[in-house]
Each structure stands twice: as C-alpha cells, then as structure tokens.
Design a protein around this motif. Sequence first.
Motif, mmCIF file in Angstrom:
data_model
loop_
_atom_site.group_PDB
_atom_site.id
_atom_site.type_symbol
_atom_site.label_atom_id
_atom_site.label_comp_id
_atom_site.label_asym_id
_atom_site.label_seq_id
_atom_site.Cartn_x
_atom_site.Cartn_y
_atom_site.Cartn_z
ATOM 1 N N GLN A 210 0.821 -1.212 0.000
ATOM 2 C CA GLN A 210 0.000 0.000 0.000
ATOM 3 C C GLN A 210 0.855 1.261 0.000
ATOM 4 O OE1 GLN A 210 -2.510 -0.644 3.423
ATOM 5 N NE2 GLN A 210 -3.835 -2.097 2.350
ATOM 6 N N LEU A 211 1.876 1.300 0.847
ATOM 7 C CA LEU A 211 2.723 2.483 0.919
ATOM 8 C C LEU A 211 3.562 2.645 -0.350
ATOM 9 C CD1 LEU A 211 3.762 4.930 2.398
ATOM 10 C CD2 LEU A 211 5.379 3.462 3.626
ATOM 11 N N GLU A 212 4.098 1.537 -0.879
ATOM 12 C CA GLU A 212 4.909 1.615 -2.091
ATOM 13 C C GLU A 212 4.087 2.093 -3.285
ATOM 14 O OE1 GLU A 212 8.302 1.293 -2.450
ATOM 15 O OE2 GLU A 212 8.144 1.361 -0.275
ATOM 16 N N LYS A 213 2.831 1.698 -3.354
ATOM 17 C CA LYS A 213 1.964 2.183 -4.431
ATOM 18 C C LYS A 213 1.700 3.675 -4.286
ATOM 19 C CE LYS A 213 -0.381 -2.087 -5.781
ATOM 20 N NZ LYS A 213 -1.666 -2.820 -5.882
ATOM 21 N N GLN A 214 1.521 4.129 -3.060
ATOM 22 C CA GLN A 214 1.327 5.564 -2.830
ATOM 23 C C GLN A 214 2.563 6.350 -3.243
ATOM 24 O OE1 GLN A 214 0.263 6.140 1.297
ATOM 25 N NE2 GLN A 214 -1.500 4.777 1.175
ATOM 26 N N ILE A 215 3.734 5.850 -2.859
ATOM 27 C CA ILE A 215 4.989 6.514 -3.208
ATOM 28 C C ILE A 215 5.180 6.533 -4.715
ATOM 29 C CG2 ILE A 215 7.510 6.301 -3.082
ATOM 30 C CD1 ILE A 215 7.141 5.258 -0.218
ATOM 31 N N MET A 216 4.919 5.394 -5.370
ATOM 32 C CA MET A 216 5.079 5.303 -6.816
ATOM 33 C C MET A 216 4.179 6.300 -7.536
ATOM 34 S SD MET A 216 3.838 2.262 -9.339
ATOM 35 C CE MET A 216 2.161 2.724 -8.835
ATOM 36 N N LYS A 217 2.901 6.358 -7.155
ATOM 37 C CA LYS A 217 1.961 7.265 -7.820
ATOM 38 C C LYS A 217 2.367 8.717 -7.612
ATOM 39 C CE LYS A 217 -1.950 4.065 -7.598
ATOM 40 N NZ LYS A 217 -3.255 3.759 -6.961
ATOM 41 N N ALA A 218 2.854 9.035 -6.426
ATOM 42 C CA ALA A 218 3.293 10.410 -6.152
ATOM 43 C C ALA A 218 4.527 10.766 -6.978
ATOM 44 C CB ALA A 218 3.581 10.580 -4.664
ATOM 45 N N LEU A 219 5.433 9.815 -7.149
ATOM 46 C CA LEU A 219 6.649 10.078 -7.923
ATOM 47 C C LEU A 219 6.346 10.286 -9.402
ATOM 48 C CD1 LEU A 219 9.125 7.527 -6.294
ATOM 49 C CD2 LEU A 219 9.299 10.020 -6.221
ATOM 50 N N PHE A 220 5.287 9.679 -9.899
ATOM 51 C CA PHE A 220 4.909 9.858 -11.297
ATOM 52 C C PHE A 220 3.951 11.031 -11.503
ATOM 53 C CE2 PHE A 220 6.205 5.300 -11.939
ATOM 54 C CZ PHE A 220 7.163 5.570 -12.895
ATOM 55 N N ASP A 221 3.551 11.690 -10.427
ATOM 56 C CA ASP A 221 2.660 12.853 -10.510
ATOM 57 C C ASP A 221 3.483 14.118 -10.311
ATOM 58 O OD1 ASP A 221 0.770 14.823 -10.325
ATOM 59 O OD2 ASP A 221 -0.412 13.854 -8.751
ATOM 60 N N PRO A 222 3.674 14.916 -11.371
ATOM 61 C CA PRO A 222 4.509 16.119 -11.241
ATOM 62 C C PRO A 222 3.935 17.159 -10.287
ATOM 63 C CG PRO A 222 3.364 16.085 -13.354
ATOM 64 C CD PRO A 222 3.132 14.745 -12.728
ATOM 65 N N ASN A 223 2.674 17.008 -9.932
ATOM 66 C CA ASN A 223 2.041 17.966 -9.022
ATOM 67 C C ASN A 223 2.079 17.528 -7.557
ATOM 68 O OD1 ASN A 223 1.196 19.720 -11.175
ATOM 69 N ND2 ASN A 223 -0.444 18.264 -11.650
ATOM 70 N N SER A 224 2.594 16.341 -7.304
ATOM 71 C CA SER A 224 2.656 15.841 -5.936
ATOM 72 C C SER A 224 3.996 16.195 -5.298
ATOM 73 C CB SER A 224 2.482 14.312 -5.898
ATOM 74 O OG SER A 224 1.176 13.942 -6.231
ATOM 75 N N PRO A 225 4.002 16.457 -4.003
ATOM 76 C CA PRO A 225 5.282 16.691 -3.311
ATOM 77 C C PRO A 225 6.104 15.413 -3.277
ATOM 78 C CG PRO A 225 3.469 16.540 -1.732
ATOM 79 C CD PRO A 225 2.851 16.562 -3.081
ATOM 80 N N ASN A 226 7.395 15.541 -3.135
ATOM 81 C CA ASN A 226 8.282 14.396 -3.087
ATOM 82 C C ASN A 226 7.928 13.524 -1.869
ATOM 83 O OD1 ASN A 226 10.456 12.604 -2.873
ATOM 84 N ND2 ASN A 226 11.938 14.100 -3.596
ATOM 85 N N PRO A 227 7.555 12.248 -2.095
ATOM 86 C CA PRO A 227 7.135 11.391 -0.992
ATOM 87 C C PRO A 227 8.273 10.636 -0.323
ATOM 88 C CG PRO A 227 6.848 10.214 -3.033
ATOM 89 C CD PRO A 227 7.429 11.568 -3.401
ATOM 90 N N LEU A 228 9.509 10.829 -0.795
ATOM 91 C CA LEU A 228 10.628 10.047 -0.286
ATOM 92 C C LEU A 228 11.150 10.613 1.031
ATOM 93 C CD1 LEU A 228 12.587 9.597 -3.634
ATOM 94 C CD2 LEU A 228 11.066 7.928 -2.538
ATOM 95 N N PRO A 229 11.537 9.742 1.932
ATOM 96 C CA PRO A 229 12.120 10.216 3.199
ATOM 97 C C PRO A 229 13.567 10.647 3.001
ATOM 98 C CG PRO A 229 12.196 7.840 3.139
ATOM 99 C CD PRO A 229 11.491 8.269 1.870
ATOM 100 N N GLU A 230 14.093 11.361 3.961
ATOM 101 C CA GLU A 230 15.520 11.682 3.948
ATOM 102 C C GLU A 230 16.296 10.401 4.275
ATOM 103 O OE1 GLU A 230 17.047 14.280 3.048
ATOM 104 O OE2 GLU A 230 15.511 15.838 2.982
ATOM 105 N N VAL A 231 17.321 10.139 3.484
ATOM 106 C CA VAL A 231 18.131 8.940 3.664
ATOM 107 C C VAL A 231 19.569 9.352 3.900
ATOM 108 C CG1 VAL A 231 18.959 6.825 2.584
ATOM 109 C CG2 VAL A 231 16.599 7.547 2.205
ATOM 110 N N ASP A 232 20.168 8.787 4.941
ATOM 111 C CA ASP A 232 21.568 9.123 5.256
ATOM 112 C C ASP A 232 22.509 8.530 4.214
ATOM 113 O OD1 ASP A 232 20.729 10.432 7.524
ATOM 114 O OD2 ASP A 232 20.860 8.625 8.769
#
Length: 232
Positions: A210-232
């Motif tokens: 469920q979360l990966e699908k949400q992240i994927m859809k947001a990444l392919f939507d130019p109007n969505s904010p970046n859904p990725l977390p900060e990674v060290d």
Amino acid sequence: MSDNISLIIQHLSQVATLHNLAQSSGMLIKIRELQAWQCKRLLASHKNLWTQKRFNPAMQFFIQELYGPKDFTQRDQDIAKVVPKMAKLLPEKALVSLESALHLNRLSFELDFDLAKVLESNPINRETYAAAYWQCQNQQQREQQINFIEALGEDLADVVKIKGISTLLMLSRKPAKLAGVISLHEFLESGYNAFKKLGQVEDFILPIVQLEKQIMKALFDPNSPNPLPEVD
C-alpha cells in the motif's frame, strides 16, 4: 520440463545478460550504489516494520536476498546448475516461489539499470532519485514490480506451510554443499526462516504494498510533493 522451470531458466539467462552488459558498460558500480540507496530508503519508509521483531527477518530477506546490492551471480549459477533436477527435488509451491523471486530480481535489475542510466554521475539523494524516477516513465513496470512483491510474499507464506519442508531443507544442506550449490540452499533456507514465524503474511506484505503504491503514484505525478524520506 515444467513451465516454472522454463521460466526460471529464462529469468536466469536474461539477468545474466543484463549483468554482463552493465559490467561491460561501466554501469554496474552505479547500479550497486543505487540499490544500496534504495535499501536505505525502503528501511526508512517502513521503519515501523523493520524495528519489530516479528517482521525484521522478512524485511532482511527482501533487502538482502531480493532487492539489495548483493551480487547474486553465484546463487544464479547454482540454480542453473541444478535447474533440470528441481522439478523432482522441490515441491511445486517451492518452484513457484523461486520463479517469482527470480522474476522480481530480473525486473528490479532492469528498472535499476534504466534508473542508473538517467542518474549517471549525479549523486543519489531524494531529489535526484525522484527526478530520475519520473523521467523513466515506466509506471506499468513499477506497478508490476510491486505486484510481484505481494505475490512473492504470499508464495513464501504457502511454502513454509508445506509438510516436511523444514526437514527437507535440513537434510539437503550437506548434499547441496557437496554438489557445490550451497548458495542456492542458503537462499531457500533464508526465505523459509524469514517467513516461518511471520504468522499472517498480510500483516507484513499489505502495508508495504500500500505504501509503495502511494509513493510510486506520487513520484509519477509532477504535481505531488516528493514522498521520499531523507536517507543518510
């Protein structure tokens, strides 16, 4: 030869070709860097699962044996070595699970290769990753990748329920070592150990899907904010 065995051979051949192409083109280092970053991103996105004792082994299996920067060449060579005999040695459900794992591994490597080409010499962070991900425009393949993760989780849940599978794995360890296919046996054993105490696999797989699908859809939507977390 069963359909699953034929598909296993096909996946092994295709991923070997891709691996050789990545190595000869100088892209393999970038792909490994990308895979390592993606593992950190997955653990950050699913920290609630990673930090729970019940789910940690299954998370480690996905990260270390299916999705991470580990070199699977020896494991794949082991599989190719014994693949004609697999239909006689392994239960059908185990073959289905192995085919699903190799299919996911092949598709993931293809997607990583394409993404690495776009990233090129850029450092990998949440901004450059999101931009490169969108530029690939391969949403159908990304959806397929997530669906494979869900299917594989369900397959493994079925495998651990097979009567006598634990004894079969235990008794086959020494013959596997003598036959020179110990890395294959360790892969199968790792998957079994990761899922045998998981209980309801849906409790683990569904939140990830469920979360990966949400992240994927947001990444392919130019109007969505970046859904990725900060990674060290």
